[in-house]
Write an enzyme that holds these catalytic residues in place. Structure first.
Site, PDB file in Angstrom:
ATOM      1  N   ASP A  59       0.822  -1.212   0.000  1.00 18.83           N
ATOM      2  CA  ASP A  59       0.000   0.000   0.000  1.00 18.83           C
ATOM      3  C   ASP A  59       0.858   1.265   0.000  1.00 18.83           C
ATOM      4  O   ASP A  59       0.374   2.353   0.332  1.00 18.83           O
ATOM      5  CB  ASP A  59      -0.909   0.024   1.236  1.00 18.83           C
ATOM      6  CG  ASP A  59      -2.236  -0.685   0.996  1.00 18.83           C
ATOM      7  OD1 ASP A  59      -2.449  -1.174  -0.127  1.00 18.83           O
ATOM      8  OD2 ASP A  59      -3.060  -0.756   1.933  1.00 18.83           O
ATOM      9  N   ASP A  85      -7.137  -7.312  13.991  1.00 18.70           N
ATOM     10  CA  ASP A  85      -6.699  -8.636  14.426  1.00 18.70           C
ATOM     11  C   ASP A  85      -7.498  -9.121  15.630  1.00 18.70           C
ATOM     12  O   ASP A  85      -7.948 -10.273  15.677  1.00 18.70           O
ATOM     13  CB  ASP A  85      -5.204  -8.619  14.743  1.00 18.70           C
ATOM     14  CG  ASP A  85      -4.781  -7.395  15.545  1.00 18.70           C
ATOM     15  OD1 ASP A  85      -5.660  -6.679  16.066  1.00 18.70           O
ATOM     16  OD2 ASP A  85      -3.566  -7.149  15.655  1.00 18.70           O
TER      17      ASP A  85
END
Length: 533
Positions: free
Chosen positions: A136, A289
């Site tokens: 990214d 997460d």
């Protein structure tokens, strides 16, 4: 007029006016002291003592559990079936499950080669592994470097894919989610995730995949982090102490009791079917997460922590990077708790005790109370009792409980036992930002979804050192001033001076030390300082 007589140049009317204001303020404080200040402070002490007891009981409970785990030898291979994968002459490499390796990165100039090289060095049949680099990066130069590195490994026969997006929607979660949509991922059984500074050993898959292969209800195998730069500065040593306790105790206890703990976002391998059943990656918080782990657990999936398997990585060594990281790690869980508390309570797939563990132990005590009580009690309420002697804090709350909690924390990093005093002062400083971030997460404030990638220095410091003879190093002093830390430091210094002259509890010994710690942080004299050339 004498030269030293400064009062003679001040009009008597002004002196009288000043005395009147001082007297009026004193009268107002005296009037509200008994009916307002004292009861409010007593209530604050009571609430903080309650939270301290909650934290104390939780730490003692985890200490007992980890002792029993060690005593009875409850190793992972005794709780879950483990058999090495054997070669099959008839099936050949198809006997091995297909594994996807994901490496999300963003402008990782200093470390991209380390993570890609380590992933490409994993020992596994070459036709049963896919390495996916999710870049990214917004810096075109870095993107070119990463793509060239992927091409270099591809030319060596490694099955590596370089993937980019035209936006950064969802940040890391968005990148991982897009990566899972690729057509070649459909044939994969498991996915291992490594952040850009993580370097798994070659046998990582051999030590983790068999657990997933032989235990169909197991969704995640999490490895421990090993810090390559823990000795870089005192701040990295302090981080090592906190994180070692997290892995040695918190993760091990969660794995051994309820087969649940928070996924650390990296150095872990997931069963893809479990990941998909839980709803995949979501970017509603900055702890994607933990979000995934909680949702998977509510579906009945189990997790395993492998403390013996360590993956090398880098700790943030600049104070700026560490503050941003701690904001994300504190704000995200609080915001996730706000979003999922009701869902957890009404879930019918897990037992009542597991719900209690997730809500009370995992979220309330460890993610909320631990941050809030550290700052509010030890840096605000306790010092305030010096100024209001009518309110007292029992010795068990001011001394005994924090001492026991500190000693229990020391089990994670025995080599740093001599640094415990510095660790306490440092943790109290950081609790300022953690508390602020926790309330931002609970109230969904303006910075609730702020995501700033943790800066990795790699060998940039060494490179800078070699250039000192050629260029003049300039430090932008203003960039290192932190007003909040300086404000708290001034408050503690004032209270410490008051206690030294008028107090009876001798809190000034602690107050002066803690004030100095806040001043050091406030002036940016902590961690590695990267010069501006």
């Amino acid at each position: 007029m004498e030269l030293g007589d400064t009062t003679s140049v001040i009009p008597d009317s002004f002196m009288g006016y000043r005395d009147d204001i001082t007297m009026q303020m004193s009268m107002v404080l005296d009037q509200i002291r008994a009916p307002l200040i004292v009861p409010a402070l007593r209530l604050g002490v009571y609430i903080c003592l309650t939270m301290s007891v909650m934290l104390f009981v939780e730490r003692v409970y985890m200490g007992i559990v980890i002792s029993l785990v060690k005593l009875f030898g409850r190793k992972p291979d005794k709780r879950f079936k483990y058999e090495p994968i054997k070669d099959d002459i008839e099936l050949g490499n198809s006997a091995y499950p297909m594994v996807l390796i994901q490496i999300p990165m963003f402008n990782e100039r200093e470390v991209y080669q380390l993570s890609i090289g380590a992933a490409c060095g994993l020992s596994w049949p070459s036709d049963r592994i896919v390495i996916q680099v999710l870049d990214d990066s917004t810096d075109p130069t870095i993107k070119d470097l990463v793509e060239m590195e992927c091409s270099r490994w591809a030319s060596k026969g490694v099955n590596i894919k370089y993937e980019i997006r035209d936006n950064r929607n969802g940040y890391k979660a968005g990148a991982l989610k897009e990566g899972m949509k690729k057509s070649y991922v459909k044939s994969c059984d498991y996915v291992a995730i490594f952040d850009a500074d993580f370097q798994p050993e070659a046998d990582f898959l051999w030590r983790t995949v068999p657990y997933l292969l032989h235990n169909p209800k197991l969704a995640l195998v999490q490895a421990r982090w090993k810090f390559v730069n823990s000795d870089e500065c005192l701040m990295t040593r302090m981080q090592e102490m906190s994180l070692d306790y997290h892995f040695t105790v918190e993760q091990e206890v969660g794995s051994s009791t309820y087969a649940f703990f928070g996924f650390n976002g990296t150095a872990g391998i997931w069963r893809i079917s479990a990941l998909n059943e839980a709803g995949g990656w979501k970017d509603r918080t900055t702890v994607e997460d933990m979000d995934l782990a909680v949702r998977a657990s509510l579906k009945g999936w189990k997790f395993l922590y492998l403390g013996s398997l360590k993956v090398k990585n880098e700790l943030p060594s600049t104070f700026k990077a560490y503050r941003y990281q701690q904001h994300r790690w504190s704000c995200g869980p609080a915001n996730l708790f706000r979003k999922m508390a009701f869902e957890i309570m009404t879930n019918k797939n897990v037992t009542l005790w597991k719900k209690v563990h997730v809500i009370y132990s995992f979220f309330v005590v460890r993610k909320l109370v631990a941050h809030i009580v550290t700052f509010i009690f030890y840096c605000v309420i306790l010092p305030a009792t010096v100024l209001v002697p009518e309110v007292t804090v029992p010795k068990w709350g001011a001394v005994y409980i924090p001492s026991v909690i500190t000693l229990l924390n020391a089990v994670g990093t025995p080599r740093s036992l001599h640094l415990m005093v510095f660790w306490i002062l440092f943790e109290n400083v950081m609790s300022l930002h953690r508390t602020k971030a926790t309330f931002i997460g609970l109230l969904e404030g303006g910075r609730v979804n702020e995501w700033i990638v943790t800066e990795k220095l790699g060998d940039v410091k060494a490179k800078s050192a070699t250039k000192t003879s050629k260029k003049v190093i300039r430090f932008r002093f203003g960039d290192r001033i932190h007003v909040l830390e300086l404000g708290v430091g001034m408050y503690l210094l004032f209270v410490g001076c008051y206690d030294a002259f008028f107090g009876k509890n001798h809190y000034y010994l602690y107050l002066f030390a803690q004030a100095i710690a806040f001043f050091i942080a406030g002036f940016g004299q902590i961690g590695t300082i990267v010069p501006n050339h």
